[in-house]
Motif scaffolding. Structure first.
Motif, mmCIF file in Angstrom:
data_model
loop_
_atom_site.group_PDB
_atom_site.id
_atom_site.type_symbol
_atom_site.label_atom_id
_atom_site.label_comp_id
_atom_site.label_asym_id
_atom_site.label_seq_id
_atom_site.Cartn_x
_atom_site.Cartn_y
_atom_site.Cartn_z
ATOM 1 N N VAL A 277 10.674 64.785 13.887
ATOM 2 C CA VAL A 277 10.436 65.633 13.450
ATOM 3 C C VAL A 277 11.094 66.214 14.510
ATOM 4 C CG1 VAL A 277 9.420 68.014 12.770
ATOM 5 C CG2 VAL A 277 8.699 65.976 11.478
ATOM 6 N N ALA A 278 12.227 66.821 14.576
ATOM 7 C CA ALA A 278 12.913 68.327 15.575
ATOM 8 C C ALA A 278 13.206 69.321 15.196
ATOM 9 C CB ALA A 278 13.973 67.715 15.794
ATOM 10 N N VAL A 279 12.966 69.747 16.570
ATOM 11 C CA VAL A 279 13.184 72.019 16.436
ATOM 12 C C VAL A 279 14.439 72.256 17.473
ATOM 13 C CG1 VAL A 279 10.979 72.127 15.773
ATOM 14 C CG2 VAL A 279 11.702 72.320 17.978
ATOM 15 N N GLY A 280 15.237 72.971 17.216
ATOM 16 C CA GLY A 280 16.167 73.692 18.213
ATOM 17 C C GLY A 280 17.186 75.377 17.609
ATOM 18 N N ASN A 281 17.598 75.473 18.486
ATOM 19 C CA ASN A 281 18.012 76.548 18.013
ATOM 20 C C ASN A 281 19.048 76.235 16.333
ATOM 21 O OD1 ASN A 281 21.370 76.417 19.439
ATOM 22 N ND2 ASN A 281 20.003 76.684 20.937
ATOM 23 N N THR A 282 19.667 77.551 16.120
ATOM 24 C CA THR A 282 20.910 76.885 15.491
ATOM 25 C C THR A 282 21.644 75.890 15.252
ATOM 26 O OG1 THR A 282 19.958 78.894 14.361
ATOM 27 C CG2 THR A 282 21.573 77.939 13.177
ATOM 28 N N THR A 283 22.308 76.171 16.381
ATOM 29 C CA THR A 283 23.666 75.719 17.273
ATOM 30 C C THR A 283 23.522 74.079 17.348
ATOM 31 O OG1 THR A 283 24.945 77.417 18.328
ATOM 32 C CG2 THR A 283 25.091 75.306 18.889
ATOM 33 N N MET A 284 22.099 74.049 17.778
ATOM 34 C CA MET A 284 21.701 72.593 17.946
ATOM 35 C C MET A 284 21.292 72.005 16.969
ATOM 36 S SD MET A 284 21.899 72.451 21.460
ATOM 37 C CE MET A 284 23.382 72.842 21.056
ATOM 38 N N SER A 285 20.730 72.580 16.137
ATOM 39 C CA SER A 285 20.335 71.377 14.968
ATOM 40 C C SER A 285 22.099 71.237 14.182
ATOM 41 C CB SER A 285 19.696 72.434 14.835
ATOM 42 O OG SER A 285 20.430 73.687 13.766
ATOM 43 N N HIS A 286 22.654 71.979 14.093
ATOM 44 C CA HIS A 286 24.179 71.792 13.393
ATOM 45 C C HIS A 286 24.796 70.167 14.416
ATOM 46 C CE1 HIS A 286 23.811 75.061 11.107
ATOM 47 N NE2 HIS A 286 24.957 74.937 10.865
ATOM 48 N N LEU A 287 24.257 70.665 15.722
ATOM 49 C CA LEU A 287 25.130 69.250 16.223
ATOM 50 C C LEU A 287 24.254 67.754 16.514
ATOM 51 C CD1 LEU A 287 26.367 71.453 19.476
ATOM 52 C CD2 LEU A 287 27.679 71.181 17.576
ATOM 53 N N PHE A 288 23.173 68.387 16.571
ATOM 54 C CA PHE A 288 22.446 67.218 16.520
ATOM 55 C C PHE A 288 23.418 66.266 15.258
ATOM 56 C CE2 PHE A 288 18.499 64.548 14.808
ATOM 57 C CZ PHE A 288 17.952 64.426 16.248
ATOM 58 N N MET A 289 23.265 67.036 13.982
ATOM 59 C CA MET A 289 23.194 66.672 12.622
ATOM 60 C C MET A 289 24.714 66.337 12.451
ATOM 61 S SD MET A 289 20.266 65.778 10.529
ATOM 62 C CE MET A 289 18.801 66.352 10.592
ATOM 63 N N GLY A 290 25.215 66.709 13.524
ATOM 64 C CA GLY A 290 27.109 66.474 13.092
ATOM 65 C C GLY A 290 27.413 67.224 12.550
ATOM 66 N N ILE A 291 27.692 68.723 12.131
ATOM 67 C CA ILE A 291 28.148 69.547 11.225
ATOM 68 C C ILE A 291 28.377 70.388 12.010
ATOM 69 C CG2 ILE A 291 27.022 71.220 9.665
ATOM 70 C CD1 ILE A 291 24.207 69.643 8.813
ATOM 71 N N ASP A 292 29.316 71.020 11.201
ATOM 72 C CA ASP A 292 30.667 71.513 12.222
ATOM 73 C C ASP A 292 29.845 73.465 11.918
ATOM 74 O OD1 ASP A 292 32.437 73.122 13.258
ATOM 75 O OD2 ASP A 292 33.346 72.787 11.150
ATOM 76 N N PRO A 293 29.637 73.495 13.207
ATOM 77 C CA PRO A 293 28.902 74.741 13.475
ATOM 78 C C PRO A 293 30.156 76.339 14.047
ATOM 79 C CG PRO A 293 29.376 73.908 15.895
ATOM 80 C CD PRO A 293 29.951 72.680 15.014
ATOM 81 N N THR A 294 30.875 75.842 13.715
ATOM 82 C CA THR A 294 32.429 77.175 13.947
ATOM 83 C C THR A 294 31.755 78.155 13.782
ATOM 84 O OG1 THR A 294 34.002 75.599 13.443
ATOM 85 C CG2 THR A 294 34.911 77.803 13.650
ATOM 86 N N TYR A 295 31.373 78.301 12.408
ATOM 87 C CA TYR A 295 31.514 80.162 12.290
ATOM 88 C C TYR A 295 29.417 80.220 12.426
ATOM 89 C CZ TYR A 295 35.378 78.424 10.188
ATOM 90 O OH TYR A 295 36.856 77.980 9.732
ATOM 91 N N LEU A 296 29.207 80.236 13.207
ATOM 92 C CA LEU A 296 28.320 80.531 13.498
ATOM 93 C C LEU A 296 28.185 81.444 14.906
ATOM 94 C CD1 LEU A 296 25.800 77.889 14.195
ATOM 95 C CD2 LEU A 296 25.176 80.212 12.710
ATOM 96 N N ALA A 297 30.145 81.108 16.061
ATOM 97 C CA ALA A 297 30.516 81.616 16.759
ATOM 98 C C ALA A 297 30.460 83.418 16.265
ATOM 99 C CB ALA A 297 31.360 80.836 17.312
ATOM 100 N N PRO A 298 31.631 83.497 15.424
ATOM 101 C CA PRO A 298 31.659 85.088 15.243
ATOM 102 C C PRO A 298 30.997 85.965 14.729
ATOM 103 C CG PRO A 298 33.165 83.373 13.222
ATOM 104 C CD PRO A 298 32.126 82.534 14.622
ATOM 105 N N ALA A 299 30.973 87.040 14.010
ATOM 106 C CA ALA A 299 30.790 87.436 12.963
ATOM 107 C C ALA A 299 31.149 87.451 11.606
ATOM 108 C CB ALA A 299 30.506 89.002 12.845
ATOM 109 N N PRO A 300 30.211 87.424 10.770
ATOM 110 C CA PRO A 300 28.862 87.457 10.999
ATOM 111 C C PRO A 300 28.240 86.403 11.008
ATOM 112 C CG PRO A 300 29.508 86.965 8.781
ATOM 113 C CD PRO A 300 30.395 87.213 9.536
ATOM 114 N N PHE A 301 28.181 85.416 11.283
ATOM 115 C CA PHE A 301 27.279 84.293 12.081
ATOM 116 C C PHE A 301 26.550 83.373 11.202
ATOM 117 C CE2 PHE A 301 26.758 88.608 14.800
ATOM 118 C CZ PHE A 301 27.804 88.102 16.100
ATOM 119 N N ILE A 302 27.343 83.105 10.865
ATOM 120 C CA ILE A 302 26.877 82.201 9.397
ATOM 121 C C ILE A 302 27.280 80.941 10.043
ATOM 122 C CG2 ILE A 302 27.544 81.297 7.192
ATOM 123 C CD1 ILE A 302 26.796 84.224 7.586
ATOM 124 N N PRO A 303 25.671 80.043 9.488
ATOM 125 C CA PRO A 303 24.935 78.621 9.588
ATOM 126 C C PRO A 303 25.866 78.206 8.156
ATOM 127 C CG PRO A 303 23.157 79.830 9.122
ATOM 128 C CD PRO A 303 24.535 81.411 9.141
#
Length: 613
Positions: A277-303
């Protein structure tokens, strides 16, 4: 191809021409600070050329290294490319994880309620008159409904049955048999809880039968080579060739190293670890699972997702039982992740209670407020100053880091971790230093160093050799080179104070907006919980003294350790707790500070080093 030898580690690797030394050190499995993602702006990736490389220093090296260092062969690893065989000295790595691994809790009062059940079954032998298939015979014996099993779990099942007197143990997770083992192994039921931090990853092995922590280990998040902050890593994932896979490989590799260390400590068989079982910030969770985090960076910050994700361990390369389950707890928003879910769970903030704020200060700053029957959360762009990044001589909390600074009887006194020779300053020391220099009159409330030329009588004589002009303004020498472990002066610069002001201003402003939204005043705040290793070691008086926190009685400020990690351990040990965690995002009101015009007002008000009421 050229050979690079790294001393004193005696590691030799072959690299292609044009590879920079930072990348080569990473390929050799050596940790070198890379806070700025190789841009040459942080000056932290210092290595010494022993043989083979030459050339004029770059502008970045001239900015960050002294003339004597350049003459001695010191360079910035990100600034030097390999064009011939060479030997390079990398400073010995210091243990920066002891504080994180010592903050272990959350499961002390939990009743064991694991997601995996182990059932020992003694099967009857088949006969001509009873030709029931082996699997059907097992399912009938364990009697847990219609269970699913993958063919790979059955590959060696018939031989196992017959060579062990038809005695086997089934590990059942939900509606699936994930492992079939010879004889009775019901006493072997383990899991690992992870706190995947931007800077540090902490793993705890739990005996799931008793809900107890039996080992803890930590490692630096090796994604740091791509930058100290999540924005740098999102940029690398979205723009570099194969960037997303590189980042995922790094974090999975670190998690597996921690699992290896936990197994080494406990001698638990790897295939007896059934859950992560793991926790982390939203970016870390995306990277851990191998999911593209690109649209977290610009507004409106969508995971891509907020819900909890579950995968088989083998699917992402986590080295436990291949059919074991890996669960990353749910996120709340683009910049409020499952680590905040962990804090809420560990601090019982989702239960009715007093007006209570929790602040998790790390590479990112997340804040939660329980008030008037509501649960509100936000994140602040505090930057990595509290972890030592962007601070000239900043470092994480390892041996030799200045961890405490006091102004006593007219003098500045320092305390280093493990009483080792000073080699830098960590986050708690940075806040202490600002507070002490403020009390000594060496720093003005505006954040500027006092100018001894304008007010020569205002600076005591014993400080005059320490307060001196530096690059970008005055600086204060905390430790002279003769007493430091690095052979250079360790200073607090004007730029360092500005970075601290920006970080503490963001934290303060975030808290004030939560209070405003909840309709309560500072005086109505009953408690402030400080989470994380930094929060556990920062001194309340210093935090109040520089205006990191509004003026409340010090007894209302409580350190609660690594609450994110505690929440992860709780969700691993107890399905009741996990189900609470899964529901939490639906109960939290997220405030997006970038859309709030009042954020800038609070931020500007919080910038000075003064007690804020």
């Amino acid at each position: 191809m050229f050979k690079v030898k790294f001393v004193p580690y005696n590691r030799v690797i072959d690299v292609t021409a044009g590879t920079n030394l930072l990348k080569a050190a990473d390929d050799a499995g050596l940790y070198v600070e890379g806070d700025c993602a190789g841009k040459g702006t942080c000056g932290k990736c210092r290595v010494k050329i022993i043989e083979g490389l030459s050339g004029n220093p770059t502008a970045s090296e001239i900015k960050h290294l002294t003339a004597s260092e350049l003459k001695a062969g010191w360079v910035l690893a990100c600034q030097r490319t390999i064009e011939q065989d060479c030997t390079v000295e990398v400073p010995m790595q210091k243990d920066a994880h002891s504080r994180k691994t010592s903050l272990t809790g959350g499961v002390e009062n939990l009743e064991a309620e694991p997601a995996v059940e182990k059932i020992c079954a003694k099967l009857s032998r088949p006969a001509v008159k009873d030709q029931t298939a082996d699997l059907e015979r097992l399912l009938k014996e364990i009697d847990r409904g219609d269970l699913y099993v993958k063919p790979r779990e059955l590959a060696h099942f018939p031989a196992m049955l017959r060579s062990n007197g038809y005695s086997v143990t089934a590990a059942v997770s939900g509606s699936r048999i994930i492992s079939i083992e010879p004889n009775d192994t019901t006493d072997q039921l383990y899991g690992v809880a992870f706190d995947i931090g931007t800077t540090t990853i902490v793993g705890s092995m739990l005996d799931l039968k008793s809900a107890t922590v039996i080992a803890v280990a930590a490692a630096t998040n090796p994604q740091n080579i791509y930058g100290a902050d999540v924005i740098s890593r999102i940029t690398h994932a979205s723009q570099a060739d194969n960037g997303l896979k590189q980042l995922q490989d790094k974090v999975i590799e670190a998690a597996n190293k921690i699992i290896h260390e936990l197994i080494k400590q406990t001698r638990v068989a790897r295939d007896r670890i059934y859950e992560v079982v793991a926790v982390g910030n939203t970016t870390m969770s995306h990277l851990f699972m191998g999911i593209d985090p690109t649209y977290l960076a610009p507004a409106p910050f969508i995971p891509v997702y907020k819900r909890a994700l579950e995968v088989e361990a083998a699917e992402i390369g986590i080295k436990i039982n291949p059919s074991g389950r890996v669960t990353f707890l749910p996120n709340i928003a683009g910049y409020v992740g499952s680590d905040t879910v962990g804090v809420i769970l560990a601090a019982d903030l989702d239960r009715p209670g007093d007006n209570c704020a929790a602040i998790d200060i790390g590479t990112n700053g997340e804040l939660v407020l329980r008030a008037n029957g509501r649960l509100l959360a936000c994140s602040t762009a505090a930057g990595p100053a509290f972890e030592g990044a962007q601070i000239r001589h900043g470092m994480r909390a390892a041996a030799g880091a200045i961890e405490a600074v006091n102004y006593i009887d007219g003098n500045i006194q320092l305390q280093m971790i493990d009483d080792a020779p000073a080699c830098g300053i960590c986050g708690s020391g940075l806040i202490d230093a600002a507070s002490a220099l403020l009390d000594a009159g060496l720093v003005e409330p505006s954040g500027r160093f006092a100018n001894p030329e304008q007010n020569p009588g205002s600076i005591p004589d014993h400080f005059k050799d320490r307060l001196r002009p530096g690059k970008g303004g005055y600086e204060y020498v905390l430790v002279f080179e003769k007493d430091s472990d690095t052979g250079e002066d360790i200073v607090l610069s004007q730029g360092d104070l500005r970075e601290l002001q920006l970080a503490k201003g963001a934290i303060y402003a975030g808290l004030m907006i939560l209070l405003k939204e909840a309709g309560i005043s500072i005086d109505q705040l009953d408690r402030v919980l400080l989470a994380g290793a930094f929060g556990n070691y920062v001194r309340k008086e210093s935090a109040l003294g520089i205006g990191l926190l509004p003026q409340i009685p010090a007894e209302k400020i409580v350190a609660i350790g690594n609450a994110a990690g505690d929440g992860s351990r709780m969700a691993l040990a107890s399905m009741t707790m996990r189900n609470r965690a899964l529901k939490l995002p639906g109960t939290v009101e997220h405030l997006e500070l970038s859309t709030r015009p009042d954020f800038q007002e609070f931020f500007v008000d919080a910038m000075p080093f003064r007690k804020i009421t």
